[in-house]
Each structure stands twice: as structure tokens, then as C-alpha cells.
Enzyme design. Structure first.
Site, PDB file in Angstrom:
ATOM      1  N   SER A 128     -14.366  -8.098 -11.412  1.00  0.00           N
ATOM      2  CA  SER A 128     -16.105  -8.541 -11.076  1.00  0.00           C
ATOM      3  C   SER A 128     -16.105  -9.888  -9.703  1.00  0.00           C
ATOM      4  O   SER A 128     -15.284 -10.238  -9.157  1.00  0.00           O
ATOM      5  CB  SER A 128     -16.569  -9.727 -11.780  1.00  0.00           C
ATOM      6  OG  SER A 128     -17.895 -10.377 -11.539  1.00  0.00           O
ATOM      7  N   LYS A 183     -16.559  -7.136 -19.841  1.00  0.00           N
ATOM      8  CA  LYS A 183     -17.126  -6.968 -17.942  1.00  0.00           C
ATOM      9  C   LYS A 183     -18.744  -7.069 -18.185  1.00  0.00           C
ATOM     10  O   LYS A 183     -19.657  -7.511 -18.132  1.00  0.00           O
ATOM     11  CB  LYS A 183     -16.423  -6.288 -17.376  1.00  0.00           C
ATOM     12  CG  LYS A 183     -17.183  -5.590 -16.093  1.00  0.00           C
ATOM     13  CD  LYS A 183     -17.526  -6.977 -14.709  1.00  0.00           C
ATOM     14  CE  LYS A 183     -17.950  -6.684 -13.570  1.00  0.00           C
ATOM     15  NZ  LYS A 183     -18.595  -5.748 -13.628  1.00  0.00           N
ATOM     16  N   HIS A 186     -19.881  -9.898 -19.792  1.00  0.00           N
ATOM     17  CA  HIS A 186     -20.262 -11.106 -18.597  1.00  0.00           C
ATOM     18  C   HIS A 186     -21.250 -10.768 -17.246  1.00  0.00           C
ATOM     19  O   HIS A 186     -22.067 -11.615 -17.058  1.00  0.00           O
ATOM     20  CB  HIS A 186     -18.774 -11.083 -17.396  1.00  0.00           C
ATOM     21  CG  HIS A 186     -19.088 -10.760 -16.371  1.00  0.00           C
ATOM     22  ND1 HIS A 186     -20.200 -10.730 -15.339  1.00  0.00           N
ATOM     23  CD2 HIS A 186     -19.368 -12.137 -15.859  1.00  0.00           C
ATOM     24  CE1 HIS A 186     -19.472 -11.187 -14.376  1.00  0.00           C
ATOM     25  NE2 HIS A 186     -19.206 -11.809 -14.139  1.00  0.00           N
ATOM     26  N   ASN A 187     -21.675  -9.090 -17.355  1.00  0.00           N
ATOM     27  CA  ASN A 187     -23.428  -9.019 -16.547  1.00  0.00           C
ATOM     28  C   ASN A 187     -24.034  -9.774 -17.707  1.00  0.00           C
ATOM     29  O   ASN A 187     -25.266  -9.582 -15.987  1.00  0.00           O
ATOM     30  CB  ASN A 187     -22.823  -7.237 -16.206  1.00  0.00           C
ATOM     31  CG  ASN A 187     -22.098  -7.045 -15.182  1.00  0.00           C
ATOM     32  OD1 ASN A 187     -20.928  -8.263 -14.932  1.00  0.00           O
ATOM     33  ND2 ASN A 187     -21.740  -5.784 -14.167  1.00  0.00           N
ATOM     34  N   GLU A 190     -24.782 -12.299 -16.569  1.00  0.00           N
ATOM     35  CA  GLU A 190     -25.015 -12.623 -15.301  1.00  0.00           C
ATOM     36  C   GLU A 190     -26.702 -12.184 -15.162  1.00  0.00           C
ATOM     37  O   GLU A 190     -27.888 -13.033 -14.617  1.00  0.00           O
ATOM     38  CB  GLU A 190     -24.055 -11.910 -14.472  1.00  0.00           C
ATOM     39  CG  GLU A 190     -24.585 -11.159 -12.813  1.00  0.00           C
ATOM     40  CD  GLU A 190     -23.672 -10.434 -12.962  1.00  0.00           C
ATOM     41  OE1 GLU A 190     -22.586 -10.506 -12.785  1.00  0.00           O
ATOM     42  OE2 GLU A 190     -24.641  -9.581 -11.938  1.00  0.00           O
TER      43      GLU A 190
HETATM   44  P1  NBP Z   1     -18.479   4.468  -5.218  1.00  0.00           P
HETATM   45  O1  NBP Z   1     -18.901   4.265  -6.560  1.00  0.00           O
HETATM   46  O2  NBP Z   1     -19.802   4.285  -4.160  1.00  0.00           O
HETATM   47  O3  NBP Z   1     -17.899   5.383  -5.767  1.00  0.00           O
HETATM   48  C1  NBP Z   1     -17.035   6.174  -3.865  1.00  0.00           C
HETATM   49  C2  NBP Z   1     -15.219   6.505  -4.035  1.00  0.00           C
HETATM   50  O4  NBP Z   1     -15.981   7.596  -5.351  1.00  0.00           O
HETATM   51  C3  NBP Z   1     -14.983   7.486  -3.218  1.00  0.00           C
HETATM   52  O5  NBP Z   1     -13.679   7.020  -3.164  1.00  0.00           O
HETATM   53  C4  NBP Z   1     -15.231   8.467  -3.517  1.00  0.00           C
HETATM   54  O6  NBP Z   1     -14.899   8.852  -2.853  1.00  0.00           O
HETATM   55  C5  NBP Z   1     -14.790   8.811  -4.608  1.00  0.00           C
HETATM   56  N1  NBP Z   1     -14.831   9.398  -5.514  1.00  0.00           N
HETATM   57  C6  NBP Z   1     -16.296   9.965  -6.296  1.00  0.00           C
HETATM   58 BR1  NBP Z   1     -17.857   9.689  -5.108  1.00  0.00          BR
HETATM   59  N2  NBP Z   1     -16.156  11.383  -6.710  1.00  0.00           N
HETATM   60  C7  NBP Z   1     -15.380  11.589  -6.746  1.00  0.00           C
HETATM   61  C8  NBP Z   1     -14.286  12.874  -7.510  1.00  0.00           C
HETATM   62  N3  NBP Z   1     -15.082  13.623  -8.178  1.00  0.00           N
HETATM   63  N4  NBP Z   1     -12.935  12.788  -7.105  1.00  0.00           N
HETATM   64  C9  NBP Z   1     -12.294  12.164  -6.099  1.00  0.00           C
HETATM   65  N5  NBP Z   1     -13.199  10.745  -6.088  1.00  0.00           N
HETATM   66  C10 NBP Z   1     -14.204  10.884  -5.999  1.00  0.00           C
HETATM   67  O7  NBP Z   1     -17.335   3.186  -4.993  1.00  0.00           O
HETATM   68  P2  NBP Z   1     -17.400   1.548  -5.288  1.00  0.00           P
HETATM   69  O8  NBP Z   1     -19.218   1.072  -4.703  1.00  0.00           O
HETATM   70  O9  NBP Z   1     -16.156   0.997  -4.292  1.00  0.00           O
HETATM   71  O10 NBP Z   1     -16.824   1.670  -6.462  1.00  0.00           O
HETATM   72  C11 NBP Z   1     -15.553   1.689  -6.762  1.00  0.00           C
HETATM   73  C12 NBP Z   1     -15.815   1.895  -8.153  1.00  0.00           C
HETATM   74  O11 NBP Z   1     -15.676  -0.057  -8.824  1.00  0.00           O
HETATM   75  C13 NBP Z   1     -17.117   2.099  -9.550  1.00  0.00           C
HETATM   76  O12 NBP Z   1     -16.726   2.678 -10.893  1.00  0.00           O
HETATM   77  C14 NBP Z   1     -18.102   0.712  -9.436  1.00  0.00           C
HETATM   78  O13 NBP Z   1     -19.251   0.924 -10.228  1.00  0.00           O
HETATM   79  C15 NBP Z   1     -16.945  -0.270  -9.429  1.00  0.00           C
HETATM   80  N6  NBP Z   1     -17.584  -1.846  -9.018  1.00  0.00           N
HETATM   81  C16 NBP Z   1     -17.963  -2.013  -7.936  1.00  0.00           C
HETATM   82  C17 NBP Z   1     -18.405  -3.419  -7.600  1.00  0.00           C
HETATM   83  C18 NBP Z   1     -19.127  -2.868  -6.356  1.00  0.00           C
HETATM   84  O14 NBP Z   1     -19.752  -4.564  -5.987  1.00  0.00           O
HETATM   85  N7  NBP Z   1     -19.552  -2.421  -5.519  1.00  0.00           N
HETATM   86  C19 NBP Z   1     -17.627  -4.448  -8.504  1.00  0.00           C
HETATM   87  C20 NBP Z   1     -17.145  -4.270  -9.307  1.00  0.00           C
HETATM   88  C21 NBP Z   1     -17.302  -2.811  -9.870  1.00  0.00           C
HETATM   89  P3  NBP Z   1     -14.364  10.644  -1.258  1.00  0.00           P
HETATM   90  O15 NBP Z   1     -14.764   9.093  -0.385  1.00  0.00           O
HETATM   91  O16 NBP Z   1     -13.624  11.459  -0.888  1.00  0.00           O
HETATM   92  O17 NBP Z   1     -16.432  10.435  -1.063  1.00  0.00           O
END
Ligand code: NBP
Length: 477
Positions: A128, A183, A186-187, A190
Site C-alpha cells: 500500500s 491488504k 486495509h483497503n 480506507e
Molecule cells: P497495471 O496493473 O496497469 O499492469 C501493467 C503491467 O502488467 C505492465 O507491466 C504490463 O506489461 C503487464 N502485463 C499485462 Br497488463 N498483461 C500481461 C501479461 N499477460 N503478461 C505479462 N505482463 C502483462 O500496473 P500497475 O498500476 O503498476 O500495478 C501493478 C500491480 O500492482 C497491479 O496488480 C495493481 O493492482 C497493484 N497495485 C497498484 C497500485 C497503484 O497505486 N497503482 C497500488 C498497489 C498495488 P506491458 O508493459 O507489456 O503491457
């Protein structure tokens, strides 16, 4: 093989997490499905530490020292399964695969069991703090085996946020899905925190008659006291902001429809499955849902009800103080519900989660970080088997002192027609728990009447049924 840890999935979260590891002195192997992202990271931030860019899963695995630790930060759901499958085929027994995405704990349990068959430690980890937290120090909630934490823990402790007392905001939560469960709750908490703050704002605006900038001042003041928290702090920031285009308060130009990604809903669904009452969290999820029903709201706008009349002057100041009491008391209730859910999940799945430790690792890095969490840690330290946070002496005393104002705020909201589902439901929960008798006795009587569902008596053991359609004598069931 030179890298201590690898990260695959280099979107905002993965990229910042990889940088955080590197900035803390770890050599990080990098991998992303689309290789351009890997190159971009190295081009822009390569100077921050030791990165080993790789172009394929095989290369990435080859770059890792044994036991290999690889963090998967890809989109939750199917993409995560795909990536885990791809890497699992390349890893060896003893290696550690970490899923840092927002997975449902049931998926984590399934994945952990499947990977365990191959001797791979699977660590479902809640993270988080959003994008900024990932870079500067998030709160990290890892599940998985004890052995996996022995290898991974020291790395996580280096990159995690620090609590005000310097302790790292990470700890082993328990086996398999424990981390993602914590987690999730937590959400959920939140959501509840945000809803309560929104209700406080709405009441200060409509009942006290304060302008957004004045309300920002109130929140700033509250942030100096027992409500001191990240969410209160950013509330003041949002309320101070003026829209550049119109010159109006930002909060007045934003559409009043709150969206959601699903972890609040999961918290409530899971609570229903566990039979744990979390009405405060449910109200927060439903409040977002109500806000999104534009057609329903438009069709209902003419319905009868009072319009709030702004108090002004000293009355507004007195009401503002009451709202602080209501907010604080309701907040204690939502945390009580959230911790009840964690305790129930821990019991059902045999996780043995240390509730005080959960509160401790939420003190920094995460969205609900707050001074208040120290109190929860202390409450569980003083009485590890505490049946409910509300029964902690300190919290009980504070609620006792807050309750007249809390009740007055809920009553005012009702008479003035300002919706305050979070405050009202928190109060109803509190009163339900303290009631000597609940009308559930009548409910049970009705159930027995129409469905012969039987009932228990207060005065002797056994199960009974009244012959409602006959002579109404009582039979022992
Ligand atoms: P995203 O959730 O937007 O995912 C994008 C990533 O997933 C890219 O690296 C993309 O690769 C890869 N990807 C996908 Br889409 N499909 C794929 C596949 N079939 N095979 C391999 N790679 C694949 O990214 P994020 O916002 O950085 O979040 C990442 C994780 O962290 C998620 O599970 C999210 O729920 C979690 N999270 C996010 C936050 C936040 O604030 N954003 C906070 C806490 C947790 P590519 O570049 O090749 O498209």
C-alpha cells in the site's frame, strides 16, 4: 547471476519498486513483457543503482542469485496467472515468487498451493502507498511460508516505509493468503475512513455553513490532534485547491461520483461469508455506489425532505467540535470492524495473524497511516485476546466521552436531511453491541412462525418450536 532480486512488470508500481530496491543497494534484475519499458527504466533511472535489464523470462531467471527472489507486479487476475506460470516453469525448488499486485486472497491461496507442489515459495504480498509509496517506502504485508520471509524479509524491511519510531512497516502476516487478506481489509478500512471524512466535510459545509477553504482549516487543526493522519492531511490539501479554469473550489467542479476498483467490495463480500458484521465498511462501499447512480438520483431529487440550514457563528463552531467527536468515535468503530474481520479470517484459515503487528505496519507508507494506529497496537499488546477494540479501556473511555456529541451529530444530520450513513451506522453498531436485549428475539419468533426454524430460550437449554398453526403449545425440537 548477480541480482539479489528481480522485478517483472515495470508499469508505475513495478518500476518504482525496482528503483526502491536499487536505491537501497540491491542489484535488481528487470523484466517486462514489452521490452521498451525495461529500456526506458534503465535510461531514465539507471544511475540510481545496479540494474540488470533482461529481455526474456529465461534471461531474467538466469540473472538471479539462488535462492531466486522475483517480484511480479503485473495486472491482477489472468495476467498474474500467465506470468506466474511462465516463471514457475523456469524456477527451481527453494526459489521465491512474490506477487505484489492486488490479488484476491483466495487466488493467492490457490496459487500458493499450486506452486508449493513444485517446491516454490509463493508470497502473496499486499503493498500500500500507491506509486509514491512504492518508490519512497510502502507498507508491505507479505504472506507465505516462514522460510520465504527469512530470505525475503530483510529486503522488504529495507525498502518499506518507516514508522515514526523507526520500525520498518512490514512484517510476516502469516501463511498463504494472509498478506493479501490483510491488504484487502486495509483497503476496506480506507473506504470507511474516506467516507467518514467525506460526511464530516458535508456536515461542516451544509450544517455549519463553512466554505471549503474554511473546512480545510478545520481539517488542518484536527490533523494536529488525535485524528492526525495522511487522509486528513490530504483532505485539507484537496479542499484548499482552486480550479484553475473556473476559479471555483476544486471540490465543486469535480463530479460527485466516487468510483471503486473492488477491494472494498471484496472486504464486504468476505465479511458476509465469514459472518462478521462490517456495516461501516459496507456503508462506505454502498455510498460510492449510490453516488454513481446518476439516473436514480435525478429521478429522486424532488422527494420531500428538509434542506439544511446553515448555523453560522458560535453555533457553527460548537457543531464543528461535535463533528470531530463523531468522526473520531466512528473511526474507532470502523477499525473495530476491520480488525474483527482480520481476526475471523485468521481463525478460519489458520493464519495466526498478530493484530497488533498489523496496526504497527500500517503506521507508515500506507493510505490509512495515522497516529491512532499506535493505540491499536498498544490495545492488543495489553490484551492479546481482546474480543473487540471497542472493549479496550482506552477506546471505551474515549467513546464514552465522545458519544453525546456523536449522537447529536447523527440526530442533526437526520433532522436536517444530510445523509451520514457512516456516522449513523457506526453509532447503531455501537448501540447494538451494548444493548442488553436486541429485537433479534422477535426476528427469531417470526422465523419460527413461518418456517418452523426453532428458537432457543433465555431460561433453559434446548431448541424449541411453537405450534403456531395449532394450539400454540411449545414443543422441544
Ligand atoms: P497495471 O496493473 O496497469 O499492469 C501493467 C503491467 O502488467 C505492465 O507491466 C504490463 O506489461 C503487464 N502485463 C499485462 Br497488463 N498483461 C500481461 C501479461 N499477460 N503478461 C505479462 N505482463 C502483462 O500496473 P500497475 O498500476 O503498476 O500495478 C501493478 C500491480 O500492482 C497491479 O496488480 C495493481 O493492482 C497493484 N497495485 C497498484 C497500485 C497503484 O497505486 N497503482 C497500488 C498497489 C498495488 P506491458 O508493459 O507489456 O503491457
Amino acid at each position: 547471476a548477480s541480482a539479489r532480486i528481480g522485478v517483472t512488470g515495470l508499469a508505475v508500481m513495478g518500476r518504482n519498486l525496482a528503483r526502491n530496491f536499487a536505491r537501497n543497494g540491491f542489484t535488481v534484475a528487470l523484466h517486462n513483457r514489452t521490452e521498451a519499458r525495461t529500456r526506458e527504466l534503465v535510461d531514465a533511472f539507471g544511475h540510481e543503482g545496479d540494474f540488470v535489464p533482461t529481455g526474456s523470462a529465461r534471461e531474467c531467471v538466469a540473472a538471479l542469485r539462488r535462492p531466486r527472489c522475483l517480484v511480479v507486479m503485473v495486472k491482477a487476475g489472468e495476467p498474474t496467472d500467465d506470468v506466474l506460470q511462465e516463471f514457475a516453469a523456469l524456477l527451481e525448488p527453494g526459489d521465491i515468487l512474490v506477487d505484489g499486485g492486488n490479488a484476491h486472497f483466495e487466488d493467492t491461496r490457490r496459487r500458493e498451493a499450486a506452486l508449493r507442489e513444485h517446491g516454490i515459495h509463493f508470497v502473496g504480498t499486499g503493498i500500500s502507498g500507491g506509486e509514491e509509496g512504492a518508490l519512497l517506502g510502502p507498507s508491505i504485508m507479505p504472506g507465505g511460508s516462514d522460510a520465504s520471509y527469512e530470505a525475503l524479509g530483510p529486503l522488504l524491511e529495507r525498502i518499506a516505509a518507516r514508522a515514526p519510531d523507526g520500525a520498518p512497516c512490514t512484517a510476516h502476516m502469516g501463511p498463504d493468503g494472509a498478506g493479501h487478506f490483510v491488504k484487502m481489509v486495509h483497503n476496506g478500512i480506507e473506504y470507511a475512513d474516506m467516507q467518514l471524512i467525506a460526511e464530516a466535510y458535508d456536515l461542516l459545509r451544509k450544517v455549519a455553513g463553512l466554505a471549503p477553504a474554511e473546512i480545510a482549516e478545520v481539517f488542518r487543526r484536527w490533523n494536529q490532534g488525535r485524528l492526525d493522519s495522511y487522509l486528513i492531511e490530504i483532505t485539507a490539501q484537496v479542499l484548499t485547491h482552486t480550479d484553475a479554469e473556473t476559479g471555483r473550489p476544486f471540490v465543486d467542479v469535480v463530479a460527485d461520483r466516487a468510483e471503486q476498483k473492488g477491494t472494498g467490495r471484496w472486504t464486504v463480500q468476505t465479511a458476509l461469508d465469514l459472518g462478521v458484521p462490517v456495516p461501516g465498511i459496507a456503508e462506505a462501499v454502498f455510498a460510492r455506489s449510490v453516488s454513481g447512480h446518476a439516473d436514480l438520483r435525478a429521478a429522486s431529487r424532488h422527494l420531500a425532505g428538509p434542506g439544511a440550514r446553515a448555523l453560522g457563528g458560535d453555533a457553527a463552531a460548537a457543531f464543528t467540535d461535535r463533528v470531530e467527536q463523531a468522526l473520531y468515535a466512528s473511526k474507532i468503530v470502523s477499525y473495530t470492524q476491520g480488525f474483527h474481520e482480520i481476526a475471523a479470517g485468521s481463525g478460519k484459515y489458520g493464519w495466526n495473524i498478530d493484530l497488533g503487528r498489523v496496526a504497527a505496519i500500517w503506521r507508515g507508507g500506507c493510505i490509512i497511516r495515522a497516529a491512532f494506529l499506535d493505540r491499536i497496537t498498544r490495545a492488543y499488546a495489553a490484551q492479546p485476546g481482546l474480543p473487540s477494540l471497542l472493549t479496550d479501556k482506552g477506546f471505551a473511555t474515549e467513546i464514552a466521552a465522545a458519544q453525546d456529541d456523536w449522537r447529536a451529530v447523527v440526530a442533526t444530520a437526520a433532522t436536517q436531511g444530510v445523509p451520514a450513513p457512516g456516522f449513523a451506522s457506526a453509532l447503531a453498531y455501537y448501540d447494538s453491541l451494548r444493548a442488553e436485549r436486541l429485537p433479534a428475539a422477535l426476528t427469531q419468533g417470526q422465523r419460527d412462525y413461518f418456517g418452523a426454524h426453532t428458537y432457543r430460550r433465555t431460561d433453559r437449554d434446548g431448541v424449541f418450536h411453537t405450534l403456531w398453526a395449532g394450539d400454540r403449545t411449545e414443543a422441544e425440537g
